[in-house]
Design a protein around this motif. Sequence first.
Motif, PDB file in Angstrom:
ATOM      1  N   VAL A 170       0.436  -1.364   0.029  1.00 59.64           N
ATOM      2  CA  VAL A 170      -0.047   0.282   0.219  1.00 59.64           C
ATOM      3  C   VAL A 170       1.182   1.107  -0.192  1.00 59.64           C
ATOM      4  O   VAL A 170       1.298   1.524   0.513  1.00 59.64           O
ATOM      5  CB  VAL A 170      -1.032   0.331   1.611  1.00 59.64           C
ATOM      6  CG1 VAL A 170      -1.844   1.524   0.963  1.00 59.64           C
ATOM      7  CG2 VAL A 170      -1.731  -1.370   1.190  1.00 59.64           C
ATOM      8  N   PRO A 171       1.366   1.985  -1.139  1.00 61.27           N
ATOM      9  CA  PRO A 171       2.300   3.091  -1.558  1.00 61.27           C
ATOM     10  C   PRO A 171       1.912   4.125  -0.525  1.00 61.27           C
ATOM     11  O   PRO A 171       2.789   4.740   0.538  1.00 61.27           O
ATOM     12  CB  PRO A 171       2.290   3.240  -2.943  1.00 61.27           C
ATOM     13  CG  PRO A 171       1.738   1.773  -3.594  1.00 61.27           C
ATOM     14  CD  PRO A 171       1.042   1.375  -2.450  1.00 61.27           C
ATOM     15  N   LYS A 172       0.206   4.812  -0.705  1.00 60.70           N
ATOM     16  CA  LYS A 172      -0.193   5.658  -0.143  1.00 60.70           C
ATOM     17  C   LYS A 172      -0.542   5.594   1.408  1.00 60.70           C
ATOM     18  O   LYS A 172      -1.700   5.241   1.043  1.00 60.70           O
ATOM     19  CB  LYS A 172      -1.356   6.579  -1.204  1.00 60.70           C
ATOM     20  CG  LYS A 172      -0.654   6.384  -2.048  1.00 60.70           C
ATOM     21  CD  LYS A 172      -1.520   6.785  -3.164  1.00 60.70           C
ATOM     22  CE  LYS A 172      -0.908   7.657  -5.032  1.00 60.70           C
ATOM     23  NZ  LYS A 172      -1.934   8.797  -5.590  1.00 60.70           N
ATOM     24  N   VAL A 173       0.260   5.363   2.165  1.00 53.82           N
ATOM     25  CA  VAL A 173      -0.557   4.841   3.577  1.00 53.82           C
ATOM     26  C   VAL A 173       0.774   5.586   4.499  1.00 53.82           C
ATOM     27  O   VAL A 173       1.889   5.076   4.279  1.00 53.82           O
ATOM     28  CB  VAL A 173      -0.447   3.771   4.187  1.00 53.82           C
ATOM     29  CG1 VAL A 173       1.216   2.469   3.743  1.00 53.82           C
ATOM     30  CG2 VAL A 173      -0.378   3.639   5.247  1.00 53.82           C
ATOM     31  N   LYS A 174       0.734   6.680   5.222  1.00 53.30           N
ATOM     32  CA  LYS A 174       1.036   6.514   6.190  1.00 53.30           C
ATOM     33  C   LYS A 174       0.930   6.181   7.858  1.00 53.30           C
ATOM     34  O   LYS A 174       0.095   5.427   8.249  1.00 53.30           O
ATOM     35  CB  LYS A 174       0.935   8.336   6.663  1.00 53.30           C
ATOM     36  CG  LYS A 174       1.096   9.415   5.264  1.00 53.30           C
ATOM     37  CD  LYS A 174       2.718   9.122   5.091  1.00 53.30           C
ATOM     38  CE  LYS A 174       2.465  10.027   3.580  1.00 53.30           C
ATOM     39  NZ  LYS A 174       4.530  10.337   3.209  1.00 53.30           N
ATOM     40  N   LEU A 175       1.680   6.088   9.256  1.00 58.43           N
ATOM     41  CA  LEU A 175       2.229   5.791  10.071  1.00 58.43           C
ATOM     42  C   LEU A 175       2.676   6.692  11.466  1.00 58.43           C
ATOM     43  O   LEU A 175       2.980   7.944  11.177  1.00 58.43           O
ATOM     44  CB  LEU A 175       3.209   4.758  10.672  1.00 58.43           C
ATOM     45  CG  LEU A 175       3.408   4.471  12.218  1.00 58.43           C
ATOM     46  CD1 LEU A 175       1.993   3.526  12.473  1.00 58.43           C
ATOM     47  CD2 LEU A 175       4.521   3.517  12.791  1.00 58.43           C
ATOM     48  N   LEU A 176       1.457   7.174  11.809  1.00 57.41           N
ATOM     49  CA  LEU A 176       1.759   8.477  12.610  1.00 57.41           C
ATOM     50  C   LEU A 176       0.967   8.544  13.880  1.00 57.41           C
ATOM     51  O   LEU A 176       0.536   6.929  14.712  1.00 57.41           O
ATOM     52  CB  LEU A 176      -0.056   9.343  12.681  1.00 57.41           C
ATOM     53  CG  LEU A 176      -0.400  10.423  13.044  1.00 57.41           C
ATOM     54  CD1 LEU A 176       0.570  11.616  12.632  1.00 57.41           C
ATOM     55  CD2 LEU A 176      -1.914  10.751  12.951  1.00 57.41           C
ATOM     56  N   LYS A 177       2.471   8.638  14.874  1.00 57.33           N
ATOM     57  CA  LYS A 177       2.577   8.598  15.762  1.00 57.33           C
ATOM     58  C   LYS A 177       2.669   9.481  16.925  1.00 57.33           C
ATOM     59  O   LYS A 177       3.180  10.340  17.146  1.00 57.33           O
ATOM     60  CB  LYS A 177       3.915   7.547  16.487  1.00 57.33           C
ATOM     61  CG  LYS A 177       4.426   6.796  17.302  1.00 57.33           C
ATOM     62  CD  LYS A 177       4.958   7.999  18.420  1.00 57.33           C
ATOM     63  CE  LYS A 177       5.353   7.253  19.831  1.00 57.33           C
ATOM     64  NZ  LYS A 177       5.177   8.240  21.024  1.00 57.33           N
ATOM     65  N   VAL A 178       1.733   8.829  18.098  1.00 57.15           N
ATOM     66  CA  VAL A 178       0.924  10.185  18.830  1.00 57.15           C
ATOM     67  C   VAL A 178       1.999  10.277  20.301  1.00 57.15           C
ATOM     68  O   VAL A 178       1.858   8.675  21.016  1.00 57.15           O
ATOM     69  CB  VAL A 178      -0.684  10.340  19.134  1.00 57.15           C
ATOM     70  CG1 VAL A 178      -0.345  11.100  19.922  1.00 57.15           C
ATOM     71  CG2 VAL A 178      -1.291  10.815  17.952  1.00 57.15           C
ATOM     72  N   GLY A 179       2.573  10.420  21.019  1.00 58.13           N
ATOM     73  CA  GLY A 179       3.103  10.016  22.098  1.00 58.13           C
ATOM     74  C   GLY A 179       4.716  10.415  22.962  1.00 58.13           C
ATOM     75  O   GLY A 179       5.007  11.073  21.788  1.00 58.13           O
ATOM     76  N   LEU A 180       5.112  11.019  23.640  1.00 56.43           N
ATOM     77  CA  LEU A 180       6.197  11.431  24.160  1.00 56.43           C
ATOM     78  C   LEU A 180       7.103  10.257  23.677  1.00 56.43           C
ATOM     79  O   LEU A 180       6.396   8.602  24.170  1.00 56.43           O
ATOM     80  CB  LEU A 180       6.662  12.249  25.300  1.00 56.43           C
ATOM     81  CG  LEU A 180       5.610  13.319  25.313  1.00 56.43           C
ATOM     82  CD1 LEU A 180       5.728  13.909  26.761  1.00 56.43           C
ATOM     83  CD2 LEU A 180       6.523  14.503  24.156  1.00 56.43           C
ATOM     84  N   PRO A 181       8.179   9.958  23.479  1.00 52.88           N
ATOM     85  CA  PRO A 181       9.387   9.161  23.444  1.00 52.88           C
ATOM     86  C   PRO A 181       9.228   8.376  25.280  1.00 52.88           C
ATOM     87  O   PRO A 181       8.963   6.436  25.180  1.00 52.88           O
ATOM     88  CB  PRO A 181      11.119   9.360  23.702  1.00 52.88           C
ATOM     89  CG  PRO A 181      10.888  10.855  22.835  1.00 52.88           C
ATOM     90  CD  PRO A 181       8.747  11.565  23.610  1.00 52.88           C
ATOM     91  N   ASN A 182       9.200   8.964  26.112  1.00 59.97           N
ATOM     92  CA  ASN A 182       9.377   8.640  27.709  1.00 59.97           C
ATOM     93  C   ASN A 182      10.582   7.740  28.413  1.00 59.97           C
ATOM     94  O   ASN A 182      10.532   7.720  29.244  1.00 59.97           O
ATOM     95  CB  ASN A 182       8.292   7.144  27.554  1.00 59.97           C
ATOM     96  CG  ASN A 182       7.692   6.683  29.199  1.00 59.97           C
ATOM     97  OD1 ASN A 182       7.191   7.814  29.976  1.00 59.97           O
ATOM     98  ND2 ASN A 182       7.236   6.136  29.512  1.00 59.97           N
TER      99      ASN A 182
END
Length: 206
Positions: free
Chosen positions: A58-70
């Motif tokens: 699926v070439p047109k896909v993004k991964l969105l990561k919410v939050g701090l590293p911790n």
Amino acid sequence: VIPPAVDLSLYHLNRNRKALKKYQIGENEQVVLYVGAEDQRKNIHFLIDSFSKLKNKVPKVKLLKVGLPNDVGVRGKLLKHIESLNLQKDVIFTGYVPESELAEIYNAVDLFVFPSLYEGFGMPPLEAMACGTPVITSNTSSLPEVVGEAAVTVDPFDVDKFAEEMYELLTNEGFRKEMIRKGLERAKLFTWDKSAKKTLNVYKEF
């Protein structure tokens, strides 16, 4: 055992993609969301590996990561791993976001993933379900008990299987709709009103 609950006044169905505009995500791109920290038990390197395999299909896909590293140093290692897979433009870090914005993000994305190796409970999958987002999570620790039959559960060490399930939920509309329906119903079982009443009943027993 009295479980925590989802604030359904905040996390509820309100589907739109407005929250994605600030992250320069196009209308024709699908979005996989992860919410949480980046320590070892959260299994983020595994998620990045699975996302890389998904990206091939699926070439047109993004991964969105919410939050701090911790944890100290984990973000640097994660960025190096992302760079090694040439995913710098496809993995987006939002940092901390307030709950009101988080609810909007849940409603904007196509899929929520939570591949933790261990969770005491695991609130984000229920929050995503309450917003009408299908969920894939681990088949370990408390998570199967939390999501029941309303999410896809996968071995958090099986990179290929996790990628396959992400592909299935992004491309199979019938399956997707069924998991959304189940998720919405599941989230309704975890309300603060129910938890408060159960807690009060425990006090009344003494």
